[in-house]
Enzyme design. Structure first.
Site, PDB file in Angstrom:
ATOM      1  N   GLY A 113      -1.940   0.406  18.152  1.00  0.00           N
ATOM      2  CA  GLY A 113      -2.228   0.060  16.764  1.00  0.00           C
ATOM      3  C   GLY A 113      -1.514   0.991  15.804  1.00  0.00           C
ATOM      4  N   LYS A 153       0.851  -1.181   0.000  1.00  0.00           N
ATOM      5  CA  LYS A 153       0.000   0.000   0.000  1.00  0.00           C
ATOM      6  C   LYS A 153       0.885   1.229   0.000  1.00  0.00           C
ATOM      7  CE  LYS A 153      -2.121   2.123   3.437  1.00  0.00           C
ATOM      8  NZ  LYS A 153      -3.054   2.525   4.519  1.00  0.00           N
ATOM      9  N   LYS A 204       5.028  11.213  16.854  1.00  0.00           N
ATOM     10  CA  LYS A 204       3.625  11.253  17.246  1.00  0.00           C
ATOM     11  C   LYS A 204       3.457  10.664  18.649  1.00  0.00           C
ATOM     12  CE  LYS A 204       0.999  11.311  12.930  1.00  0.00           C
ATOM     13  NZ  LYS A 204      -0.084  10.617  12.175  1.00  0.00           N
ATOM     14  N   ASP A 257       1.685   6.719  14.260  1.00  0.00           N
ATOM     15  CA  ASP A 257       2.200   5.842  13.208  1.00  0.00           C
ATOM     16  C   ASP A 257       3.435   6.427  12.536  1.00  0.00           C
ATOM     17  OD1 ASP A 257       1.080   7.941  11.836  1.00  0.00           O
ATOM     18  OD2 ASP A 257      -0.270   6.723  10.616  1.00  0.00           O
ATOM     19  N   MET A 291      -4.540   4.588  18.501  1.00  0.00           N
ATOM     20  CA  MET A 291      -4.486   4.324  17.067  1.00  0.00           C
ATOM     21  C   MET A 291      -3.857   5.455  16.261  1.00  0.00           C
ATOM     22  SD  MET A 291      -5.907   1.427  17.427  1.00  0.00           S
ATOM     23  CE  MET A 291      -6.052   0.890  15.727  1.00  0.00           C
ATOM     24  N   GLY A 292      -3.470   6.546  16.916  1.00  0.00           N
ATOM     25  CA  GLY A 292      -3.020   7.713  16.170  1.00  0.00           C
ATOM     26  C   GLY A 292      -1.546   7.738  15.816  1.00  0.00           C
ATOM     27  N   GLN A 312     -11.521   9.394  10.949  1.00  0.00           N
ATOM     28  CA  GLN A 312     -11.407   8.017  11.420  1.00  0.00           C
ATOM     29  C   GLN A 312     -12.398   7.693  12.533  1.00  0.00           C
ATOM     30  OE1 GLN A 312     -10.417   4.202  11.789  1.00  0.00           O
ATOM     31  NE2 GLN A 312      -9.511   5.501  10.221  1.00  0.00           N
ATOM     32  N   ARG A 331     -10.003  -0.934   8.156  1.00  0.00           N
ATOM     33  CA  ARG A 331      -9.026  -1.875   8.717  1.00  0.00           C
ATOM     34  C   ARG A 331      -8.444  -1.326  10.010  1.00  0.00           C
ATOM     35  NH1 ARG A 331      -4.132   0.974   9.437  1.00  0.00           N
ATOM     36  NH2 ARG A 331      -2.705   0.796   7.660  1.00  0.00           N
TER      37      ARG A 331
END
Length: 322
Positions: free
Chosen positions: A293, A67, A227, A223, A220-221, A138, A110
């Site tokens: 995540g 991706k 961050k 990545d 989940m933020g 999101q 996902r």
């Protein structure tokens, strides 16, 4: 080559489909049958964009692909979403490219699917109050995925932009849920039993002292290097589960607590091991459980592969000579 548009992808794969697909690939990772390859993620130097490539393969399915895409922060003014990405699938037998799948919607579900799997596996069985930190694009994916695995009685939400939180609350109320737009993240943390953070923050939003025993958090933020959504002391106090440990300590929420010596990579439990029964999840009602995540390539590839297979089975999508 099969080309699957954004609108077609939305009709082919539901949030519920994504949850089960991501569960299968996390389990394959835990069994050593699926692997994510090294991530490329760079600042473009144009349009304030960040661009990345994630690749991997699952030999048990089988599928193989990548991706590519990232974050273009000025897109909303152009009538586009800020996150833009596409998935390219290859034939594992020959290496020939077989499908190009628009991945904006699929990335959203996902991500929600991974968080929902963590909630299903780690949150207390009686937890029914959801907190959402960050009410951007999101957030609705996170809500829909969570309610697919858990009965939710009330939602508390906060965003740096109060009008965004208020707008989110109205939408959630129209969906039939009791929702409160809070004025501070602390108010969300003190009210919620399940918390999902989904922001681009680069400094802590949730502090250790706000979190009650027994809370589950899906962070989940984070990545990208730099961050951060959680107080490192909170990460250090939690039982920490990850999609992939190496990625969690390098670009995920765990990077800061790891750098401070509060956690070790060896102590991070892949969620797939919980799903397969190889590792324990929650051990008591008092545990603070945390899922970091970061978003791995295999999540993107498994939902794209599902979309491609369903498109071919139903004669949909556009076939082009390549």
């Amino acid at each position: 080559m099969l080309i699957i548009s954004e609108s077609l992808a939305q009709s082919l794969v539901s949030v519920e489909d994504a949850i089960e697909a991501v569960a299968s690939v996390f389990s394959a990772m835990a069994r050593g049958e699926a692997r994510n390859y090294p991530v490329v993620r760079e600042v473009v130097g144009h349009a304030d964009a960040v661009f990345g490539v994630k690749a991997g393969g699952d030999i048990s399915a089988p599928f193989l692909g990548l991706k590519a895409g990232g974050y273009w922060p000025h897109n909303l003014g152009r009538g586009l979403t800020n996150h833009q990405s596409s998935t390219l699938l290859f034939d594992p037998e020959t290496g020939r490219a077989t499908a190009l799948v628009s991945a904006n919607y699929l990335t959203g579900i996902r991500t929600g699917a991974a968080s929902a799997l963590a909630t299903r596996s780690l949150a207390r069985k009686d937890a029914s109050v959801l907190g959402i930190i960050g009410t951007g694009g999101q957030s609705l994916h996170q809500l829909r995925a969570t309610v697919a695995v858990r009965r939710i009685d009330r939602v508390h939400a906060w965003d740096m932009q109060p009008e965004s939180a208020a707008r989110f609350a109205r939408v959630v109320q129209e969906m039939g849920f009791d929702c409160v737009a809070e004025s501070t993240p602390e108010a969300v943390a003190r009210a919620a039993e399940i918390i999902v953070t989904v922001t681009p923050s680069q400094k802590p939003i949730l502090m250790r002292d706000w979190i009650r025993p027994g809370t589950h958090i899906s962070a989940m933020g984070a990545d990208t290097r730099g961050k951060q959504e959680l107080d490192p002391a909170l990460v250090g106090a939690a039982r920490v589960f990850v999609d992939e440990a190496a990625q969690a300590v390098s670009i995920g929420e765990c990077q800061h607590a790891h750098a401070a010596g509060l956690i070790r990579a060896a102590d991070l439990v892949p969620l797939g091991q919980v799903l397969t029964g190889a590792a324990r999840g929650r051990t008591s009602q008092e545990d603070i459980t945390l899922f970091d995540g970061t978003g791995v390539a295999l999540q993107d590839l498994v939902v794209a592969d599902l979309a491609a297979r369903r498109a071919r089975d139903s004669g949909r999508g556009t076939e082009v000579a390549y």
